[in-house]
Design an enzyme around this catalytic site. Structure first.
Site, PDB file in Angstrom:
ATOM      1  N   GLU B  67       0.812  -1.227   0.000  1.00  0.00           N
ATOM      2  CA  GLU B  67       0.000   0.000   0.000  1.00  0.00           C
ATOM      3  C   GLU B  67       0.839   1.268   0.000  1.00  0.00           C
ATOM      4  O   GLU B  67       0.422   2.284  -0.556  1.00  0.00           O
ATOM      5  CB  GLU B  67      -0.960   0.003   1.189  1.00  0.00           C
ATOM      6  CG  GLU B  67      -2.111  -0.993   1.053  1.00  0.00           C
ATOM      7  CD  GLU B  67      -1.790  -2.376   1.587  1.00  0.00           C
ATOM      8  OE1 GLU B  67      -0.609  -2.639   1.917  1.00  0.00           O
ATOM      9  OE2 GLU B  67      -2.719  -3.208   1.679  1.00  0.00           O
ATOM     10  N   PHE B 129     -11.653  -7.522  13.474  1.00  0.00           N
ATOM     11  CA  PHE B 129     -10.566  -7.975  12.609  1.00  0.00           C
ATOM     12  C   PHE B 129     -10.223  -6.893  11.583  1.00  0.00           C
ATOM     13  O   PHE B 129     -11.108  -6.351  10.931  1.00  0.00           O
ATOM     14  CB  PHE B 129     -10.970  -9.268  11.886  1.00  0.00           C
ATOM     15  CG  PHE B 129      -9.911  -9.749  10.929  1.00  0.00           C
ATOM     16  CD1 PHE B 129      -8.658 -10.141  11.405  1.00  0.00           C
ATOM     17  CD2 PHE B 129     -10.155  -9.789   9.565  1.00  0.00           C
ATOM     18  CE1 PHE B 129      -7.676 -10.552  10.533  1.00  0.00           C
ATOM     19  CE2 PHE B 129      -9.174 -10.218   8.689  1.00  0.00           C
ATOM     20  CZ  PHE B 129      -7.924 -10.597   9.162  1.00  0.00           C
ATOM     21  N   GLN B 130      -8.954  -6.592  11.461  1.00  0.00           N
ATOM     22  CA  GLN B 130      -8.441  -5.548  10.567  1.00  0.00           C
ATOM     23  C   GLN B 130      -9.099  -4.190  10.807  1.00  0.00           C
ATOM     24  O   GLN B 130      -9.291  -3.408   9.880  1.00  0.00           O
ATOM     25  CB  GLN B 130      -8.569  -5.972   9.086  1.00  0.00           C
ATOM     26  CG  GLN B 130      -7.663  -7.143   8.765  1.00  0.00           C
ATOM     27  CD  GLN B 130      -7.461  -7.385   7.282  1.00  0.00           C
ATOM     28  OE1 GLN B 130      -8.331  -7.100   6.465  1.00  0.00           O
ATOM     29  NE2 GLN B 130      -6.303  -7.923   6.923  1.00  0.00           N
ATOM     30  N   LYS B 179     -17.713  -0.865   5.670  1.00  0.00           N
ATOM     31  CA  LYS B 179     -18.185  -1.820   4.670  1.00  0.00           C
ATOM     32  C   LYS B 179     -19.697  -1.766   4.507  1.00  0.00           C
ATOM     33  O   LYS B 179     -20.211  -1.982   3.407  1.00  0.00           O
ATOM     34  CB  LYS B 179     -17.727  -3.226   5.063  1.00  0.00           C
ATOM     35  CG  LYS B 179     -17.781  -4.212   3.903  1.00  0.00           C
ATOM     36  CD  LYS B 179     -17.091  -5.523   4.263  1.00  0.00           C
ATOM     37  CE  LYS B 179     -17.157  -6.494   3.078  1.00  0.00           C
ATOM     38  NZ  LYS B 179     -16.509  -7.780   3.416  1.00  0.00           N
ATOM     39  N   MET B 500      24.393   8.527   2.215  1.00  0.00           N
ATOM     40  CA  MET B 500      24.280   9.775   2.959  1.00  0.00           C
ATOM     41  C   MET B 500      24.528   9.527   4.449  1.00  0.00           C
ATOM     42  O   MET B 500      25.127  10.351   5.139  1.00  0.00           O
ATOM     43  CB  MET B 500      22.909  10.417   2.731  1.00  0.00           C
ATOM     44  CG  MET B 500      22.841  11.873   3.140  1.00  0.00           C
ATOM     45  SD  MET B 500      24.017  12.930   2.267  1.00  0.00           S
ATOM     46  CE  MET B 500      23.052  13.507   0.880  1.00  0.00           C
TER      47      MET B 500
END
Lengths: 169, 604
Positions: B67, B129-130, B179, B500
C-alpha cells in the site's frame, strides 16, 4: 529581542460540530509543540452545527501568529481570532470547590466564600460545594485560601472569553 | 448460462435506473470527477468496491505490491499530470501501510485522495478484525480526512475530498469507508444542500502587496528569485510566467529541490539548486542578495541552514498560497498571499507599469559568474576505461545520452546521495518531470513513483535514479512493473552503502560506519530477470555508456546496476548549523566539518 517575549493569548475559534474536530485542534497543538493552558468547547449553534472553542495559550508573538494561521488552515474551522488582539477581552471561568471541614475552619471557609461571592450549591454537615465564577486569577486566589481550610476537590471549566466592544468572532 | 452483465461505458454514464450501492456510487463519483486510474490493493473491507470496480471500465486499477507504493505511485501520477492521484486500500494494515505515503504527500503538497476500507459502522470500536482508527491515525498526515457514517454523505464527501485535495495548497485527503456503507444503498445525488466549506483560498494577490514587491525589485542591485514547488503546483502557466519574469527582469534564479524544472535548469540565468547540497553560486547569491523574491517556497531547513544567518542583508518578499508559511521560519518584509502563478503574472504587469528603469545588474552578474567559475558541482572522473565510475559521472552521462535521444524524460529518485547527485547533474527544462521526496525524505519513494509516472505517461521515458539501499525498501514493485509491462528504467548508483548516512558518519561521527554498509545485497541483474525484466551492470567507466544506451533502447523494464565509487561524498555541503557562506566545497575542506558545533550536531 522584543519578539522573543512570551505572552498569554486567548484565542476564539468557531468550528463545525463534527466527529474529530476537537481532536484536530488538540492534535495541532501537541504536534507542533504549542502550549494549551486551558481549552473550553461547547456547541453554540446546533442549527448551524457550530461549536466555539476558547484556547488560552502562551508564546512569542510569532508563535501566536503561527497558531492562528495553523488553526485557520483546518478545514472545519470557520473563524479564528485573538480575542485580546485589539484590547483586553472579558475572560471568565467557573469553578466548583469542595471543602470538607468542621468547626472553626468550616465557618472561616464560608466567610471567605461570601467575600468572593461564591455560591453554596451543596452542603452537608461536614462539607460545602462552592460555585465560583470569575477570572482565572480570582479562582486561583480562592483556591489558595481554601487549601488550609479543607479543600478536598476542585473542578474548573477553563476559560470562556469574548472580545470587548461590538466586534464579534 | 447467464454471463455477468458487463456495463458498457454509455450505460455507465447514463442515469442509474436502479438504486446503487455505496461501492457503485464510489466508482461513479470517481469517474464523474475525471479519475482515470486508481492505485490500490484489495482486502476484506474493500471487497464491495473492488466488485464495483470489476463491473465498470471507466476507471482503471493498478495493482501494486504494497500500500505504501500505491500512495507513492499516485503521488507521481499527480505530480507528472497535475491531476489528483487516487489510492484505494483496505482497512487496518492496508490503511496503516499508506501512512508514510500520505505524510510524504502532505509535506510535498501533492493532491491525493486515499479511499480506505473500514469495518462496518456497528463494529467500529470493537477491535474487530483488521480494524484501525484510521481517521485518528491519519489526522496529522492528511490535509483533511473523513469517516463516512451515513450513506447520504458518501457522494458529497467524495466530491468535497477531491476539491480539498486540489484547492489552495494541495494535499492528501483520506476517506474512510465502512463496509456497510459500501454494501448498502446510497444516493448518488442526495437531496439537500451541504454546507459550503468555510474558506476558499485566496488566489489573486493583493494589489498593494504586488506594488510593494515590484517597487523593491525595481530598486534592487543584487536581486534573486528563489522558486519552489509551489510554482510547479500552480500549473504549467506559472512556469511560463516565471520564465517571462526572469527574462524581463534579468534576475538570477535559484530553486529548491521541489521546484526543479519550473525554470529551465540549463538556462544561463539559473544558478542551480540552493541549500545544503546546492551550488556555491546559488548559496552565496542567497547570502549576498539585497532583494530575495521567494515564490512558492517555504524556507525549509535544508534551504536556510542556520536561520539567523540566512540571507542576512536582503529585503524579503514571500509569495505563498498558504498563510501559515508566512513568517514561519524567516521574517519577510512583503508577504504576498495568493496563487504563485497569478502572483508572478501580476508582478510582470506591475513591472511593465512602473516607469523606473530596470536595475543595472552587471556588477551582480560579474560576482555571480566569479562564484560560478568555482564549478562547485565539479568532480574528477578518471577517463581510463578500467577506471571506477564516479556516481556524478554516471548521472551526467545518463542525462547527456537521454538528451541525445530527444525523448521526454521523467526522473524519480529515492532518498540520499544519489538524489542529490541527480538534482545536481540531471537537467530539467520542463516542470512536472522531476519526482522526488523532498519534505519527508522517504527512502523507497522512487520505484513506485516511477510506476505512477509511467502509468500516467505511457510513451515517455521514466527513470528511477536510485541508491541500492533505498530501492530495496520498495523493490517488490518490480512485480507491478512486470504485470503492466511498464518500461521503467531503474538506474541504481550502487555504492554498497547507505551513502548519505555513511557521509554523515564520516564527517560528524569519526568514520564509525555504524550499520550503514549494505550487507548481503541481491544480484540486481538476476533480480531483474526474476521479475521478467532486463538486468544490466556496469562496473567500470568503459562499460557505462553502452549500458545506458542498452537500457534506453530496451522497450521493457530494465534494472541497471551501476557499481560506483564507494567512498564518494556529496559536495558542496553546508554542514548542520552553518550559514550559506560557510559551505564545504570538497573533501579538502572536510576537516572543517569537525568544527560543527554541538547545536549543529543535534540537527538532522
Amino acid at each position: 529581542m522584543a519578539n522573543m517575549v512570551e505572552k498569554r493569548a486567548v484565542i476564539g475559534v468557531l468550528i463545525e460540530d463534527e466527529s474529530g474536530a476537537l481532536a484536530r485542534v488538540v492534535g495541532l497543538f501537541s504536534g507542533r509543540g504549542y502550549n494549551i493552558e486551558s481549552l473550553t468547547v461547547a456547541s453554540i449553534d446546533p442549527e448551524a452545527r457550530l461549536s466555539r472553542i476558547t484556547i488560552v495559550t502562551t508564546g512569542t508573538a510569532d508563535v501566536i501568529e503561527q497558531i492562528k494561521a495553523q488553526l485557520a488552515r483546518l478545514v472545519p474551522v470557520h473563524r479564528v481570532r485573538d480575542l485580546g488582539a485589539d484590547g483586553p477581552c472579558v475572560a471568565r471561568e467557573l469553578a466548583m470547590v469542595k471543602v470538607v471541614s468542621t468547626g472553626e475552619t468550616r465557618t472561616e471557609g464560608l466567610r471567605i466564600a461570601d467575600a468572593f461571592r461564591a455560591r453554596v450549591v451543596d452542603t452537608t454537615s461536614g462539607s460545602f460545594v462552592f460555585e465560583l465564577t470569575g477570572t482565572a486569577d480570582k479562582v486561583d486566589a480562592f483556591v489558595d485560601l481554601m487549601r488550609p481550610l479543607g479543600l478536598a476537590e476542585l473542578s474548573r471549566t477553563g476559560v470562556a472569553a469574548m472580545a470587548r466592544g461590538p466586534g464579534v468572532l | 448460462m447467464d454471463a455477468t452483465p458487463q456495463m458498457t461505458d454509455a450505460a455507465y454514464d447514463a442515469k442509474p435506473t436502479r438504486t446503487l450501492n455505496g461501492a457503485e456510487v464510489v466508482m461513479r463519483v470517481l469517474s464523474e470527477l475525471g479519475c482515470e486510474v486508481v492505485f490500490g490493493y484489495p482486502g476484506g473491507a474493500v471487497l464491495p468496491i473492488y466488485d464495483a470496480l470489476f463491473q465498470q471500465s471507466a476507471v482503471r486499477h493498478i495493482l501494486v505490491r504494497h500500500e505504501q507504493a500505491a500512495v507513492h505511485a499516485a503521488e507521481a501520477y499527480a505530480r507528472s499530470t497535475g491531476k489528483v492521484g487516487v489510492v484505494l486500500v483496505t482497512s487496518g494494515p492496508g490503511a496503516t501501510n499508506a501512512v508514510t505515503g500520505l505524510l510524504d504527500a502532505l509535506m510535498d503538497s501533492i493532491p491525493l485522495v486515499c479511499l480506505s476500507g473500514q469495518v462496518p459502522t456497528h463494529l467500529i470500536g470493537n477491535d474487530a478484525f483488521q480494524e484501525a482508527d484510521t481517521t485518528g491515525i491519519t489526522r496529522p498526515v492528511t490535509k483533511h480526512n473523513y469517516l463516512v457514517k451515513r450513506a447520504e454523505d458518501l457522494a458529497p464527501v467524495l466530491r468535497e475530498a477531491f476539491e480539498i485535495a486540489r484547492s489552495g495548497r494541495p494535499g492528501p485527503v483520506l476517506v474512510d469507508l465502512p463496509k456497510d456503507i459500501t454494501v448498502g444503498p446510497a444516493p448518488l445525488n442526495p437531496e439537500g444542500k451541504r454546507r459550503e466549506r468555510a474558506h476558499p483560498p485566496r488566489l489573486d494577490p493583493e494589489r498593494e502587496a504586488i506594488r510593494a514587491a515590484v517597487r523593491a525589485m525595481k530598486a534592487a542591485r543584487r536581486p534573486l528569485l528563489y522558486t519552489g514547488g509551489g510554482v510547479i503546483n500552480s500549473g504549467p502557466q506559472a512556469s511560463t510566467a516565471l520564465r517571462q519574469l526572469a527574462d524581463m527582469t534579468g534576475f538570477p534564479v535559484t530553486s529548491t529541490l521541489m521546484g526543479l524544472g519550473a525554470y529551465p535548469t540549463t538556462d544561463r540565468q539559473f544558478l542551480g539548486m540552493l541549500g545544503m547540497h546546492g551550488s556555491y553560486e546559488a548559496n552565496l547569491a542567497t547570502h549576498g542578495c539585497d532583494v530575495l523574491v521567494a515564490l512558492g517556497a517555504r524556507f525549509d531547513d535544508r534551504v536556510t541552514g542556520r536561520t539567523n544567518a540566512f540571507s542576512p542583508h536582503s529585503f524579503k518578499i514571500h509569495a505563498d498560497i498558504d498563510p501559515a508559511q508566512i513568517n514561519k521560519i524567516i521574517h519577510v518584509d512583503v508577504p504576498v498571499l495568493g496563487d504563485v502563478g497569478r502572483t508572478i503574472e501580476a508582478m510582470i504587469a506591475e513591472w511593465r507599469d512602473i516607469p523606473d528603469e530596470a536595475p543595472n545588474l552587471d556588477a551582480w552578474w560579474r560576482q555571480i559568474e566569479a562564484w560560478r567559475a568555482i564549478d562547485s558541482f565539479g568532480f574528477r572522473q578518471d577517463t581510463a576505461p578500467s577506471a571506477i565510475i564516479r556516481p556524478q559521472h554516471a548521472v551526467r552521462r545518463l542525462y547527456e545520452i537521454v538528451r541525445e535521444s530527444g525523448r521526454d524524460a521523467f526522473v524519480s529518485t529515492e532518498v540520499g546521495q544519489h538524489q542529490m547527485w541527480a538534482a545536481q547533474h540531471f537537467q530539467f527544462d520542463k516542470p512536472n518531470r522531476w519526482l522526488t521526496s523532498g519534505g519527508l525524505g522517504t527512502m523507497g519513494y522512487g520505484l513506485p513513483a516511477a510506476v505512477g509516472a509511467q502509468v500516467a505517461n505511457p510513451d515517455a521515458l521514466v527513470i528511477d535514479i536510485a541508491g541500492e539501499a533505498s530501492t530495496l525498501m520498495n523493490i517488490q514493485e518490480l512485480g507491478t512493473i512486470a504485470q503492466y509491462r511498464l518500461p521503467v528504467k531503474l538506474f541504481i548508483l550502487n555504492n554498497r552503502y547507505m551513502g548519505m548516512v555513511r557521509q554523515w558518519q564520516e564527517l560528524l561521527h569519526g568514520s564509525r560506519y555504524s550499520q550503514s554498509y549494505s550487507e548481503a545485497l541481491p544480484d540486481f541483474v538476476r533480480l531483474a530477470e526474476a521479475f521478467q525484466g532486463k538486468g544490466l551492470r556496469a562496473t567500470h567507466v568503459g562499460e557505462l555508456d553502452a549500458v545506458i544506451r542498452e537500457m534506453l533502447a530496451h522497450d521493457g523494464p530494465v534494472v541497471a546496476d551501476i557499481c560506483v565509487a564507494q567512498d564518494e561524498n556529496c559536495y558542496p555541503m553546508i554542514p548542520s548549523g552553518a550559514a550559506h557562506n560557510e559551505m564545504l566545497l570538497g573533501p579538502e575542506q572536510q576537516a572543517q566539518a569537525a568544527s560543527v558545533t554541538q547545536a549543529g550536531m543535534a540537527l538532522v
